[in-house]
Design an enzyme around this catalytic site. Structure first.
Site, PDB file in Angstrom:
ATOM      1  N   GLY A 260      15.561  16.810 -31.409  1.00 56.20           N
ATOM      2  CA  GLY A 260      14.126  16.714 -31.611  1.00 56.20           C
ATOM      3  C   GLY A 260      13.489  18.082 -31.582  1.00 56.20           C
ATOM      4  O   GLY A 260      14.135  19.092 -31.281  1.00 56.20           O
TER       5      GLY A 260
ATOM      6  N   PHE B  58       8.078  23.149 -27.153  1.00 56.94           N
ATOM      7  CA  PHE B  58       8.470  24.509 -26.818  1.00 56.94           C
ATOM      8  C   PHE B  58       9.616  25.012 -27.670  1.00 56.94           C
ATOM      9  O   PHE B  58      10.003  26.151 -27.580  1.00 56.94           O
ATOM     10  CB  PHE B  58       8.847  24.584 -25.342  1.00 56.94           C
ATOM     11  CG  PHE B  58       7.730  24.154 -24.446  1.00 56.94           C
ATOM     12  CD1 PHE B  58       6.698  25.029 -24.167  1.00 56.94           C
ATOM     13  CD2 PHE B  58       7.692  22.883 -23.921  1.00 56.94           C
ATOM     14  CE1 PHE B  58       5.652  24.646 -23.365  1.00 56.94           C
ATOM     15  CE2 PHE B  58       6.649  22.499 -23.115  1.00 56.94           C
ATOM     16  CZ  PHE B  58       5.620  23.375 -22.832  1.00 56.94           C
TER      17      PHE B  58
ATOM     18  N   VAL C  92      15.466  21.018 -29.650  1.00 61.01           N
ATOM     19  CA  VAL C  92      16.388  20.487 -28.650  1.00 61.01           C
ATOM     20  C   VAL C  92      17.650  20.020 -29.366  1.00 61.01           C
ATOM     21  O   VAL C  92      17.582  19.325 -30.373  1.00 61.01           O
ATOM     22  CB  VAL C  92      15.767  19.295 -27.898  1.00 61.01           C
ATOM     23  CG1 VAL C  92      16.677  18.868 -26.761  1.00 61.01           C
ATOM     24  CG2 VAL C  92      14.401  19.650 -27.361  1.00 61.01           C
TER      25      VAL C  92
ATOM     26  N   LYS D 241      17.824  23.118 -24.849  1.00 57.92           N
ATOM     27  CA  LYS D 241      16.501  23.423 -25.361  1.00 57.92           C
ATOM     28  C   LYS D 241      16.432  24.918 -25.621  1.00 57.92           C
ATOM     29  O   LYS D 241      16.738  25.725 -24.757  1.00 57.92           O
ATOM     30  CB  LYS D 241      15.464  22.997 -24.326  1.00 57.92           C
ATOM     31  CG  LYS D 241      14.056  23.193 -24.780  1.00 57.92           C
ATOM     32  CD  LYS D 241      13.108  22.363 -23.942  1.00 57.92           C
ATOM     33  CE  LYS D 241      13.115  20.923 -24.370  1.00 57.92           C
ATOM     34  NZ  LYS D 241      12.092  20.118 -23.745  1.00 57.92           N
TER      35      LYS D 241
ATOM     36  N   ASP E  49       2.265  18.309 -18.398  1.00 60.38           N
ATOM     37  CA  ASP E  49       2.331  17.732 -19.740  1.00 60.38           C
ATOM     38  C   ASP E  49       2.968  16.349 -19.688  1.00 60.38           C
ATOM     39  O   ASP E  49       4.000  16.091 -20.302  1.00 60.38           O
ATOM     40  CB  ASP E  49       3.100  18.667 -20.675  1.00 60.38           C
ATOM     41  CG  ASP E  49       2.769  18.409 -22.137  1.00 60.38           C
ATOM     42  OD1 ASP E  49       1.848  17.598 -22.409  1.00 60.38           O
ATOM     43  OD2 ASP E  49       3.434  18.996 -23.010  1.00 60.38           O
TER      44      ASP E  49
END
Ligand code: NAG
Ligand code: NAG
Ligand code: NAG
Ligand code: NAG
Length: 693
Positions: free
Chosen positions: A378, A382, A385, A400, A496
């Protein structure tokens, strides 16, 4: 029996061992048949475990050379090995516990040298059935509900290689005495007494070490001593603690070992074991008779290969020159340089202290097949991934990749990663470690096979989760967030929270991901401007004014999350008509009409608990309150969700606050609206350990 093999010329040592253990097996078998259901006065010694007849379970196995292996290089595994009969540990006339002593030689070999696996425990237990015990930090002895329960009647000596804050562990390399649970009654860093001081030992070194456990039933003194095999028993124990075991021991108790692996696999071995009860003389383990450990395979993080490459160069180069094979030498050099560049990392001096959390770029690169597009899981806020599979440990990871050019704050951030890596909660995605290259930071997480929750809320109706699943996820995420806010040694803000940051494991248990990352993003930008990080619709209104995240702003995000999970709608939906639908306002309208249940996700069908859905919706509103001080703390949220406290009705004033136009995105009057959860109780920093040191 193997008597026939005598003539085949077995090396004498092995022969001895075999005879010794066969004879022993015979003796023990005789002893078992000769006594009643339990033995009350006995001793045994095993130098290797062939023929020992131990009760094995899980990963427990005896290797051909007699080595007892408790776990078998599998993740989240437990292994047990118990002596086949139980013993009477209580003197029936005086009611006093019997004295006992035991000694064993163990080795913990982590498969992946960057992540330590869990430890081993010597345990005295009323039963050998551990069907409900959990792996990982529960060591295969306890689970979430029975940990600490006095009805367990379990005493254990743990050799613990991971620091679990929920059990108040002192560090990630300690020895502890556990009574009925994993919060040790006494613990000390793994070390041994020599030359009038304690010297540190690493439990996960892969080297065999020896432990002595002695208990005096009269004085109730419980001693534990640790030492490498090269030294005799130290005169001073590592732990010496008064523990009255008279109410812990039941009439019949088993003795043995438990161990477990967690996110990282490892192997746990017992090489030899002696035991004696009630004053019987303890027979010494004979070190020369012990089976040997399997040869250690090459260092997983590639250091081995790197060293080999340089060695190869050192040998090849002169020969090549001598043979005037210069082009070939040049080719080799070019290849090595290219390889070096390809895997180049940035490592600074200060990073060595975070050693265990650092991954090699080479491993990560290989695990993701060179960050192949096929491995993309995905695109997070940031960075990308990727799914990865560590080649040797077969550990599935999520990688990530974050573009990050700033050097500023990197040290603090890595310190934070190391600390986040120590966060451990079943509802947080486990951070395994990191790697750093120029302009790039790579974080390695536990892989979550079912992806993120938003897919099941906003995606195809046939994938939609039912209410029971959703409610379980909500409660889990609340527990995870409570842990971050109040139960960890420092307050960690998530910043978040939203359905797409909630990941689902194989059993659809929700885990909060990406915590702490928002901070990096803030740091990465210009130091003089504070950029508000988060997602529109989940951002507390006060953030745009103060720019400062608080536990209350996390609660706001959690409120938005509750509403989206219950309503199946995003916090802000852009309508083609140009008028945005703001979910909170929409739910408030229905609440006023007394029809709040009408806002529920229609995909739930008829199969849901109206009380629970309504409670979640109203709690979602409370958490989304524009005034920070009106929002509940995460502890209260958890109490409401668990039904421990009844959720209060929203008052008219509270509802009114939602009402003022352009609501959440307008600055609310009054500048010092304090945050409810500002006074977060912090854990006592001193560990509750006592040691003989
Ligand atoms: C675990 O043990 C079983 C039985 O001995 C064996 O077949 C299996 O290959 C082992 N698994 C690993 C990962 O070593
Ligand atoms: C031994 O380990 C303890 C705990 O991890 C640490 O505080 C101490 O500094 C270490 N001592 C030495 C000599 O390395
Ligand atoms: C425990 O250790 C203390 C201190 O060395 C010693 O005096 C005592 O005899 C030991 N007790 C047992 C049961 O080994
Ligand atoms: C241990 O506890 C039992 C009962 O709980 C008590 O009778 C006994 O005196 C205690 N022993 C010591 C040494 O304190």
């Amino acid at each position: 029996m193997d008597w026939v093999e005598v003539g085949k010329g077995i090396p004498s040592k092995a022969f001895h061992k075999q005879v010794a253990s066969s004879v022993l097996a015979v003796l023990i078998t005789t002893a078992i048949f000769a006594t009643a259901a339990y033995s009350s006065n006995t001793n045994f010694v095993f130098n290797g475990f062939n023929g020992a007849g131990l009760l094995l379970n899980g990963g427990g196995a005896i290797e051909p050379n007699g080595l007892l292996r408790l776990t078998n290089f599998t993740r989240n595994e437990v292994g047990h090995a118990f002596y086949p009969t139980n013993f009477r540990f209580i003197n029936s006339s005086s009611g006093e516990p019997f004295s006992f002593s035991t000694s064993f030689v163990f080795a913990i070999v982590p498969q992946y040298s960057d992540i330590s696996s869990q430890g081993i425990a010597f345990a005295i237990t009323p039963s050998t059935n551990f069907a409900s015990a959990l792996p990982s930090q529960h060591l295969g002895l306890f689970n979430l509900t029975n940990n600490g329960d006095p009805r367990n009647h379990i005493v254990a000596v743990e050799l613990d290689t991971i620091q679990n804050k929920e059990f108040y562990d002192i560090n990630d390399n300690h020895v502890g005495i556990d009574v009925n649970g994993l919060r040790s009654t006494a613990s000390a860093p793994a070390s041994f007494f020599s030359d009038s001081q304690f010297k540190n030992l690493s439990l996960i070194s892969g080297e065999p070490m020896r432990v002595w456990v002695e208990y005096d039933g009269k004085s109730t003194v419980f001693n534990v001593t640790l030492a490498p095999l090269s030294v005799p028993k130290p005169e001073q124990p590592l732990l010496s603690s008064k523990i009255n075991l008279s109410s812990i021991f039941l009439d019949a108790m088993y003795v043995g070992f438990a161990s477990s692996t967690g996110t990282a696999a490892g192997s746990h071995y017992i090489l030899g074991w002696s035991f004696s009860l009630n004053g019987k003389e303890e027979e010494e383990i004979s070190l020369p008779l012990l089976p040997s450990l399997p040869p250690i395979t090459e260092d997983e993080n590639g250091n081995g290969e790197a060293k080999k490459a340089t060695k190869l160069l050192n040998i090849l180069l002169p020969i090549a020159i001598a043979l005037l094979l210069l082009p070939f030498a040049a080719f080799v050099i070019a290849l090595l340089i290219k390889n070096k560049r390809k895997y180049a990392e940035v490592v600074e001096d200060w990073e060595t202290e975070y050693g265990p959390h650092r991954f090699s770029y080479r491993d990560i690169y290989r695990s993701t097949r060179g960050f192949s597009d096929d491995n993309v899981l995905g695109h997070g806020g940031f960075g990308e991934v990727y799914k990865g599979l560590l080649t040797k440990s077969k550990l599935e990871i999520a990688v990530k990749r974050i573009a990050h050019d700033s050097r500023q704050g990197m040290k603090e951030f890595v310190a934070e990663i190391a600390s986040i890596g120590r966060l451990r909660h079943r509802n947080l995605v486990q951070l395994l470690g990191y790697c750093r290259r120029r302009g790039e930071l790579i974080l390695v997480y536990d892989f979550m096979p079912n992806g993120s929750l938003d897919r099941y809320i906003f995606g195809r109706p046939e994938e939609s989760l039912d209410w029971t699943q959703r409610f379980k996820i909500i409660r889990g995420i609340a527990a995870g967030l409570l842990y971050l806010h109040e139960e960890w040694e420092q307050v960690v803000l998530h910043r978040d929270i939203k359905a797409s940051n909630v990941l689902l494991d194989a059993r659809f248990e929700g885990k909060l991901g990406d915590f702490g990352l928002a901070k990096l993003y803030e740091r990465g930008t210009n130091l003089h401007t504070t950029k508000v990080v988060g997602t529109l619709g989940y951002l507390a209104p006060e953030l745009s004014r103060t720019g400062k995240s608080t536990p209350c702003s996390d609660v706001f995000g959690f409120g938005a999350f509750l509403l989206e999970v219950a309503c199946g709608k995003r916090p802000i939906e852009l309508k083609t008509s140009g008028i945005d639908m703001i979910l909170v306002d929409w739910v408030v309208e229905f609440l006023k009409k007394g029809e709040i249940l009408e806002t529920r996700d229609r995909k739930l069908g008829g199969n849901f608990s109206p009380e629970e859905v309504e409670m979640v919706l109203r709690l979602g509103l409370m958490c989304s309150h524009p005034v920070p001080a009106e929002r509940p703390s995460m502890r209260q949220v958890v109490q409401y969700l668990d039904g421990e406290v009844v959720l209060p009705e929203l008052s008219m004033e509270q509802l009114y606050a939602f009402d003022s136009s352009s609501r959440r995105y307008r600055l609310v009057a009054g500048d010092d609206m304090s945050c409810n959860s500002g006074t977060v109780p912090t854990l006592p920093s001193s560990s509750s350990s006592s040691s003989s040191k």
